[in-house]
Every structure is written in structure tokens, then in C-alpha cells.
Design a protein around this motif. Structure first.
Motif, PDB file in Angstrom:
ATOM      1  N   LYS A  19       0.852  -1.285  -0.068  1.00  0.00           N
ATOM      2  CA  LYS A  19       0.002   0.011   0.005  1.00  0.00           C
ATOM      3  C   LYS A  19       0.818   1.184   0.043  1.00  0.00           C
ATOM      4  N   THR A  37       0.885   7.559   7.106  1.00  0.00           N
ATOM      5  CA  THR A  37       0.514   7.930   8.381  1.00  0.00           C
ATOM      6  C   THR A  37       1.143   6.844   9.495  1.00  0.00           C
ATOM      7  N   GLY A  38       1.494   5.569   9.054  1.00  0.00           N
ATOM      8  CA  GLY A  38       2.153   4.682   9.633  1.00  0.00           C
ATOM      9  C   GLY A  38       3.517   5.228  10.252  1.00  0.00           C
ATOM     10  N   TYR A  41       2.723   6.636  13.879  1.00  0.00           N
ATOM     11  CA  TYR A  41       2.783   5.482  14.809  1.00  0.00           C
ATOM     12  C   TYR A  41       4.296   5.094  15.198  1.00  0.00           C
ATOM     13  N   ARG A  42       5.022   4.976  14.191  1.00  0.00           N
ATOM     14  CA  ARG A  42       6.436   4.509  14.222  1.00  0.00           C
ATOM     15  C   ARG A  42       7.020   5.613  14.985  1.00  0.00           C
ATOM     16  N   ALA A  87       5.194   0.443  16.738  1.00  0.00           N
ATOM     17  CA  ALA A  87       4.099   1.425  16.318  1.00  0.00           C
ATOM     18  C   ALA A  87       2.968   0.284  16.568  1.00  0.00           C
ATOM     19  N   SER A  88       2.959  -0.921  16.320  1.00  0.00           N
ATOM     20  CA  SER A  88       1.681  -1.620  16.126  1.00  0.00           C
ATOM     21  C   SER A  88       1.217  -1.834  17.623  1.00  0.00           C
ATOM     22  N   ALA A  91      -0.127   1.928  18.591  1.00  0.00           N
ATOM     23  CA  ALA A  91      -1.584   2.276  17.798  1.00  0.00           C
ATOM     24  C   ALA A  91      -2.761   1.483  18.646  1.00  0.00           C
ATOM     25  N   ARG A  97      -4.182   7.329  19.453  1.00  0.00           N
ATOM     26  CA  ARG A  97      -4.849   7.514  18.166  1.00  0.00           C
ATOM     27  C   ARG A  97      -5.578   8.859  18.330  1.00  0.00           C
ATOM     28  N   GLY A 122      -2.591   4.241   5.214  1.00  0.00           N
ATOM     29  CA  GLY A 122      -2.587   3.769   6.681  1.00  0.00           C
ATOM     30  C   GLY A 122      -3.524   2.698   7.070  1.00  0.00           C
ATOM     31  N   ARG A 123      -4.321   2.616   8.035  1.00  0.00           N
ATOM     32  CA  ARG A 123      -5.127   1.627   8.545  1.00  0.00           C
ATOM     33  C   ARG A 123      -6.686   2.025   8.455  1.00  0.00           C
ATOM     34  N   ASP A 124      -6.623   3.160   8.943  1.00  0.00           N
ATOM     35  CA  ASP A 124      -8.311   3.875   9.246  1.00  0.00           C
ATOM     36  C   ASP A 124      -8.406   5.105   8.615  1.00  0.00           C
ATOM     37  N   ASP A 177      -3.651  -5.210  14.560  1.00  0.00           N
ATOM     38  CA  ASP A 177      -4.595  -4.172  13.520  1.00  0.00           C
ATOM     39  C   ASP A 177      -5.969  -4.508  13.444  1.00  0.00           C
ATOM     40  N   ARG A 180      -7.892  -4.541  17.545  1.00  0.00           N
ATOM     41  CA  ARG A 180      -8.055  -3.564  18.531  1.00  0.00           C
ATOM     42  C   ARG A 180      -9.489  -2.970  18.364  1.00  0.00           C
TER      43      ARG A 180
HETATM   44  O1   DC Z   1       1.995   0.981   7.811  1.00  0.00           O
HETATM   45  P1   DC Z   1       3.056   0.759   8.914  1.00  0.00           P
HETATM   46  O2   DC Z   1       3.476  -0.773   8.904  1.00  0.00           O
HETATM   47  O3   DC Z   1       4.266   1.659   8.820  1.00  0.00           O
HETATM   48  O4   DC Z   1       2.159   1.067  10.093  1.00  0.00           O
HETATM   49  C1   DC Z   1       2.931   0.598  11.559  1.00  0.00           C
HETATM   50  C2   DC Z   1       1.803   0.355  12.479  1.00  0.00           C
HETATM   51  O5   DC Z   1       1.119   1.466  12.860  1.00  0.00           O
HETATM   52  C3   DC Z   1       0.759  -0.683  11.955  1.00  0.00           C
HETATM   53  O6   DC Z   1       1.135  -1.916  12.884  1.00  0.00           O
HETATM   54  C4   DC Z   1      -0.635  -0.165  12.500  1.00  0.00           C
HETATM   55  C5   DC Z   1      -0.001   1.136  12.949  1.00  0.00           C
HETATM   56  N1   DC Z   1      -0.974   2.364  12.008  1.00  0.00           N
HETATM   57  C6   DC Z   1      -2.215   2.371  12.484  1.00  0.00           C
HETATM   58  O7   DC Z   1      -2.654   1.817  13.432  1.00  0.00           O
HETATM   59  N2   DC Z   1      -3.231   3.321  11.938  1.00  0.00           N
HETATM   60  C7   DC Z   1      -2.548   3.913  10.790  1.00  0.00           C
HETATM   61  N3   DC Z   1      -3.375   4.949  10.321  1.00  0.00           N
HETATM   62  C8   DC Z   1      -1.286   3.651  10.430  1.00  0.00           C
HETATM   63  C9   DC Z   1      -0.499   2.793  11.014  1.00  0.00           C
END
Ligand code: DC
Length: 214
Positions: A19, A37-38, A41-42, A87-88, A91, A97, A122-124, A177, A180
Motif C-alpha cells: 500500500k 500515517t504509519g 505511529y512508528r 508502532a503496532s 497504535a 490515536r 494507513g489503516r483507518d 491491527d 484493536r
Molecule cells: O503502515 P506501517 O506498517 O508503517 O504501520 C505501522 C503500525 O502503525 C501498524 O502496525 C499499525 C499502525 N497504524 C495504524 O494503526 N493506523 C494507521 N493509520 C497507520 C498505522
């Protein structure tokens, strides 16, 4: 489409699904601003580790999130497996958040440098940060393919990765991920789901453009 005079593209998906590469290419193609956006969190996870804090303590995560300086997002250490793991964990904290919400929204709704649009990955993004995005992509791929991509990437960086470990890390990360309580990873109802299991980066980009073309 929203009523703004610029475009917003949300790219969400699983770790190592491709992605990030895809979102960056879409942003370049359209000359839009891009935010990974990851990295936020990192940066928070990395900061907690740097001060010998506890990544599973929401207070430590919150302090780090409130201190976050977007100018430090280029630190190569943020790409490390340790930062990714941290990060994970951070997060999963609703406090963290919430603390990162405004920065992401403000980037999305006021793209920097006068850009006519923004791509956030990102994720959300499509579900929480930009539910009114003009286009939403959800990227996924089979876990063994994602693990072998991540393994090759780590090896190419000269790191001594072990495939079974990479696979297990991805499983753990997917689990955190997806399960949560706040903003779990789930495709937005109106997202285009792109499976990159059998696609190289070029193929994924072409498939995405087929959907995201303005
Ligand atoms: O995309 P990434 O692998 O760099 O993200 C690292 C961690 O950050 C991933 O385990 C989940 C979290 N994350 C999140 O919860 N929400 C986002 N918008 C981006 C990343």
C-alpha cells in the motif's frame, strides 16, 4: 465526491501489502501531497523506546504522541523492525490515536504546498480519518506473499532476517491491527479492494488507476 476543490485519496491495508509504494506512486502521478500515517505511529513507538518507556503503557505513548515533531519523520530508524513492532503496539491505544488525529485530518483537508489533493495511507484513513475521501482503496495480499516481500526487503537492506520470524511478526501485527477496539483495520464499505498477491508494483498501480482515475 466531496464538496472541496481538491481531491482526497485514502489507501488502507495490511502490513507489507504494497500500500505504501502504491500510495506514493498515486500521489506522484497526480502531484498530490502524500502522508504515510504509519510513520506517525512508528515515531511514537520509537520515541517511547528511546526514553526506555513501556510501549504498552498508554500514558507513555500519549506523552510521545504529544511531543511528535513531523519534521523528524525522515529518521531512517523509523523503518526498522523495532519501530514497526513498537508502532503496532502503541497504535492500539485510543489516547495515542486521538492525539494523532488532528495532524492527519489537517494534512488531508489542507494539503501542504498548495497541492490540489492528498493521498494518505494507513489503516483507518477511509473509515476514521477521511470518511468522505473521494477514492478509497483497501490493499491486501496473501500473508505468505507479504512475508516473502518483507523478508526480501530486509535482506536487501543487509539485515539478517529469518523468514519464519518475519511471517510470525506479520501474523502478530495483523492480529493487533484487526482486533484493536479503536479504529480496527477493516475495509471501508465504499472501498475498492485491491488484492496484490499476484501483482507487482506496476500491476498494482495500473489496477489502482483503473479505479482511482479522476
Ligand atoms: O503502515 P506501517 O506498517 O508503517 O504501520 C505501522 C503500525 O502503525 C501498524 O502496525 C499499525 C499502525 N497504524 C495504524 O494503526 N493506523 C494507521 N493509520 C497507520 C498505522
Amino acid at each position: 465526491m466531496n464538496t472541496k476543490n481538491y481531491r482526497l485519496i485514502a489507501v488502507d491495508g495490511l502490513a507489507a501489502s504494497g500500500k505504501g509504494t502504491l500510495a506514493r506512486r498515486i500521489a506522484e502521478y497526480y502531484h498530490f501531497a502524500y502522508l504515510d500515517t504509519g510513520l506517525l505511529y512508528r515515531a511514537v513507538g520509537y520515541e517511547v523506546l528511546s526514553v526506555n518507556g513501556d510501549i504498552s503503557n498508554p500514558k507513555h505513548g500519549l506523552i510521545a504522541a504529544e511531543k511528535l515533531n513531523p519534521k523528524n519523520l525522515n529518521n531512517p530508524e523509523l523503518r526498522s523492525e523495532a519501530a514497526s513492532e513498537a508502532a503496532s503496539v502503541v497504535a492500539t491505544s485510543p489516547e495515542v490515536r486521538m492525539a494523532l488525529l488532528n495532524f492527519q485530518k489537517s494534512f488531508a483537508y489542507n494539503p501542504p504546498d498548495g497541492k490540489m489533493g492528498a493521498v494518505l495511507d494507513g489503516r483507518d484513513i477511509g473509515t476514521v480519518i477521511c470518511p468522505d475521501a473521494d477514492r478509497k482503496l483497501f490493499v491486501r495480499a496473501d500473508i505468505s506473499i507479504r512475508a516473502s516481500r518483507r523478508y526480501k526487503e530486509l535482506r536487501s537492506l543487509g539485515l539478517n532476517a529469518i523468514y519464519a520470524r518475519v511471517l510470525q511478526d506479520l501474523r502478530d501485527r495483523d492480529c493487533r491491527d484487526v482486533s484493536r477496539n479503536m479504529a480496527p483495520l477493516v475495509p471501508a464499505k465504499d472501498a475498492f479492494v485491491l488484492d496484490t498477491t499476484f501483482l507487482d508494483p506496476e500491476g498494482a498501480f495500473r489496477a489502482a488507476l483503473g479505479y482511482a482515475l479522476f
